[in-house]
Design an enzyme around this catalytic site. Structure first.
Site, short mmCIF file in Angstrom:
data_model
loop_
_atom_site.label_atom_id
_atom_site.label_comp_id
_atom_site.label_asym_id
_atom_site.label_seq_id
_atom_site.Cartn_x
_atom_site.Cartn_y
_atom_site.Cartn_z
N GLU A 84 9.88 0.60 10.22
CA GLU A 84 11.38 1.80 9.56
C GLU A 84 10.97 2.88 10.28
O GLU A 84 9.58 2.77 9.83
CB GLU A 84 11.45 1.72 8.89
N CYS A 94 12.94 10.78 7.18
CA CYS A 94 13.18 9.47 8.60
C CYS A 94 14.93 10.38 9.20
O CYS A 94 14.65 10.21 10.04
CB CYS A 94 13.04 8.29 7.94
N GLU A 110 9.80 14.98 15.38
CA GLU A 110 10.48 14.76 14.42
C GLU A 110 9.56 15.74 13.71
O GLU A 110 8.26 16.38 13.78
CB GLU A 110 10.26 13.60 13.66
N LYS A 120 1.36 -1.14 0.13
CA LYS A 120 0.18 -0.01 -0.07
C LYS A 120 0.96 1.23 0.18
O LYS A 120 1.87 1.41 0.83
CB LYS A 120 -1.18 -0.07 1.34
P1 NAP Z 1 2.36 7.38 8.36
O1 NAP Z 1 1.29 8.40 8.36
O2 NAP Z 1 2.91 6.70 9.39
O3 NAP Z 1 1.88 6.84 7.23
C1 NAP Z 1 2.75 5.98 7.11
C2 NAP Z 1 1.53 4.74 6.26
O4 NAP Z 1 0.98 4.11 6.84
C3 NAP Z 1 1.06 5.61 4.71
O5 NAP Z 1 0.72 4.04 3.58
C4 NAP Z 1 -0.71 5.63 5.69
O6 NAP Z 1 -1.70 6.42 4.55
C5 NAP Z 1 -0.18 4.53 6.38
N1 NAP Z 1 -0.89 4.60 7.66
C6 NAP Z 1 -1.72 4.87 8.22
N2 NAP Z 1 -2.27 5.08 9.66
C7 NAP Z 1 -2.42 3.41 9.67
C8 NAP Z 1 -2.56 2.50 10.90
N3 NAP Z 1 -3.80 2.57 11.44
N4 NAP Z 1 -2.42 0.91 9.55
C9 NAP Z 1 -1.61 0.95 8.83
N5 NAP Z 1 -1.49 1.90 7.68
C10 NAP Z 1 -1.72 3.46 8.18
O7 NAP Z 1 4.06 8.55 8.00
P2 NAP Z 1 3.96 9.32 6.93
O8 NAP Z 1 3.70 10.65 7.98
O9 NAP Z 1 4.21 9.05 6.00
O10 NAP Z 1 5.48 9.20 6.72
C11 NAP Z 1 6.06 10.30 7.22
C12 NAP Z 1 7.02 9.34 8.73
O11 NAP Z 1 7.42 8.36 8.23
C13 NAP Z 1 8.53 10.09 9.36
O12 NAP Z 1 7.87 9.68 10.70
C14 NAP Z 1 9.37 9.41 8.70
O13 NAP Z 1 10.73 9.87 10.07
C15 NAP Z 1 9.02 7.85 8.75
N6 NAP Z 1 10.03 7.36 7.91
C16 NAP Z 1 10.72 6.53 8.21
C17 NAP Z 1 11.98 5.68 7.42
C18 NAP Z 1 12.43 4.52 8.09
O14 NAP Z 1 13.44 4.02 7.36
N7 NAP Z 1 12.41 4.27 9.28
C19 NAP Z 1 11.86 6.03 6.05
C20 NAP Z 1 10.66 7.09 5.99
C21 NAP Z 1 10.20 7.29 6.53
P3 NAP Z 1 -1.52 7.21 4.44
O15 NAP Z 1 -0.60 8.37 4.43
O16 NAP Z 1 -2.39 7.11 2.83
O17 NAP Z 1 -2.73 7.58 5.06
#
Ligand code: NAP
Ligand code: MG
Length: 491
Positions: A271, A305, A403, A197
């Protein structure tokens, strides 16, 4: 249809060996007005028939209408992956490798189109999508193609590793295609099948990757792509037909996933977020360190991230370093992601911009001094944030602890190496760290005491498929990339 001129492109030397240079000087990108889900090797309509728009964050104009997957769609995608697993897990490893090589080459052939699409849908500068993201996507498939018939060496002492089954993979919007590659390539190399997804705001390149799978005749159902928002992700990771969950995203959602998988037989890798320290000692090559700090925090608008978002300067160089950093920051060009001279593109969404702006306000309210770049006007439409740094930041301040996931740097100081280590490690996160010094012995001493999964010395934000990536503490569980990343996809 969009057209972009690439005729005078520069190539980042880091990834140049993965560059493929097709002849045409302009590239046309077709974007369909509507997209379905990719299930069982075909694009199909979602059962719920609900849709949402994906927009270009630099213009706020809709690019396409995307299907929202509901429970029945997830059932169908997981069933398709289960069915495909029977054949794919028994496919000779050398045959699996041929598919992965084919996919990698096709990504190179379609690299320009993928880069443009990535920049249009996500807002990142074309120079980055073209020279960093897409070459690394191809590299990831090449790297894992090579592993398919060598998996007996992946886990020391484990000579008969087997695939796990169906992998539910959920990815964020900051590196849409790269995160898809990080997830799909190792899963397939190990003989698993996938339901992926992508994030709601950046689904287009994952769907384009599905076209590439079709072109490469990847067997039906080996990879399925279900679009939708957070609820679609939740339905997918909670599905009973899933054997392994691989999630990249926020720590908040990561914790929810960990809770929902607890007590099941699902294997989980996470991650998550970061607030990474970048430590500069007085003996470092200062101009090189300034460049490193720029790329650590302003690469990809700070939507990284592992961004070096906490800068620790040895007290004696603080004033001079900040002066040079400000001078360099003011030269950054913020604007049209499709302009090859742009350094900082659009913020991925209005929601993310609001979040970043609220942190800017917190910084000011907490008494830190804010410096922002670029006198020139920003485009009227779209989501924009000027590269920013704060000085006089208290270690307890919100902008020093949480963050922000935007182009915002918190600058602090230290007096001794001991204090640098203590302050750098004083965080709930532990994803990456940077160390800038002329002394090799200092590098080894500091690195060995840093609680961070990835440590860069005299450089920052460099990635390679052969190198494991992942975090300590609330930055996640497990590793992706390299031999360590394969272990997460093998029983
Ligand atoms: P997010 O809100 O956690 O979303 C990540 C993914 O999870 C999206 O596809 C989101 O869908 C989905 N999602 C949301 N709620 C969910 C749930 N309850 N169950 C399952 N999936 C769910 O994070 P983001 O704001 O998109 O991304 C930023 C974050 O990602 C930052 O904290 C960053 O540090 C982290 N990140 C970490 C890494 C790493 O390798 N450690 C790499 C990149 C990013 P939708 O967005 O479609 O709603
Ligand atoms: Mg978009």
């Amino acid at each position: 249809m969009s057209r972009i001129d690439h005729s005078s492109s520069q190539t980042d030397s880091m990834n140049s060996e993965w560059e493929y240079a097709p002849a045409p000087e302009t590239t046309e990108v077709n974007i369909e007005s509507r997209y379905g889900l990719f299930v069982g090797g075909r694009f199909i309509a979602s059962k719920g028939r609900r849709r949402f728009d994906t927009i270009n964050p630099a213009t706020e104009i809709s690019l396409s209408s995307i299907s929202e997957s509901n429970e029945k769609d997830i059932d169908a995608a997981v069933a398709s992956a289960r069915k495909a697993f029977r054949g794919w897990s028994r496919t000779k490893p050398i045959e699996r490798a041929k598919y992965l090589y084919r996919i990698a080459r096709r990504i190179q052939e379609r690299a320009r189109e993928l880069a443009i699409l990535e920049s249009m849908d996500g807002g990142k500068p074309i120079r980055e999508s073209r020279d960093v993201d897409i070459p690394l996507v191809a590299q990831h498939f090449f790297h894992h193609a090579g592993w398919c018939d060598k998996l007996q060496y992946a886990i020391p002492g484990h000579h008969d590793p087997r695939p796990l089954g169906v992998c539910a993979q959920v990815i964020p919007w900051n590196f849409p295609l790269l995160m898809a590659a990080w997830k799909i390539a190792p899963a397939l190399a190990c003989g698993n099948t996938v339901v992926l997804k992508p994030a709601e705001t950046t689904s287009l390149t994952a769907l384009r990757l599905a076209e590439i799978f079709q072109e490469c005749e990847l067997p039906e159902g080996v990879v399925n792509i279900v679009t939708g928002a957070g609820e679609t992700g939740r339905l997918l990771v909670e599905h009973r037909g899933v054997n392994k969950v691989a999630f990249t995203g926020s720590t908040e959602v990561g914790k929810m996933i960990a809770r929902s998988c607890a007590g099941t037989s699902k294997r989980v890798t996470l991650e998550l977020g970061g607030k990474s320290p970048n430590i500069v000692f007085a003996d470092a090559a200062i101009d090189q360190a300034v460049e490193g700090v720029v790329s650590a925090i302003w690469f990809n608008q700070g939507h990284v991230c592992c961004a070096g978002s906490r800068l620790f300067l040895e007290e004696s160089i603080h004033d001079e370093f900040v002066r040079r950093l400000e001078h360099r920051m003011r030269k950054l060009r913020v604007g049209d992601p499709l302009d090859k001279n742009t350094d900082v593109g659009a913020i991925n969404s209005g929601e993310q911009l609001e979040k970043i702006n609220s942190y800017l306000q917190h910084g000011v309210d907490e008494g830190a001094t804010m410096t922002q770049c670029c006198e020139r006007d920003l485009p009227e439409n779209g989501f924009w944030c000027r590269p920013t740094f704060f000085t006089e930041v208290q270690p307890s301040a919100k902008i020093a602890r949480e963050e922000i996931f935007g182009p915002v740097l918190s600058v602090m100081t230290f007096r001794t190496p001991e204090e640098a280590i203590q302050r750098a490690n004083d965080s709930p996160y532990g994803l990456s760290a940077g160390i800038w010094t002329d002394k090799g012995s200092k590098v080894f001493e500091i690195a060995s005491r840093m609680k961070a999964g990835v440590i860069w010395c005299n450089t920052f934000n460099k990635f390679d498929a052969a190198s494991p990536f992942g975090g300590y503490k609330e930055s996640g569980w497990g590793r992706e990339g390299g031999r360590h990343g394969l272990a997460a996809y093998l029983a």
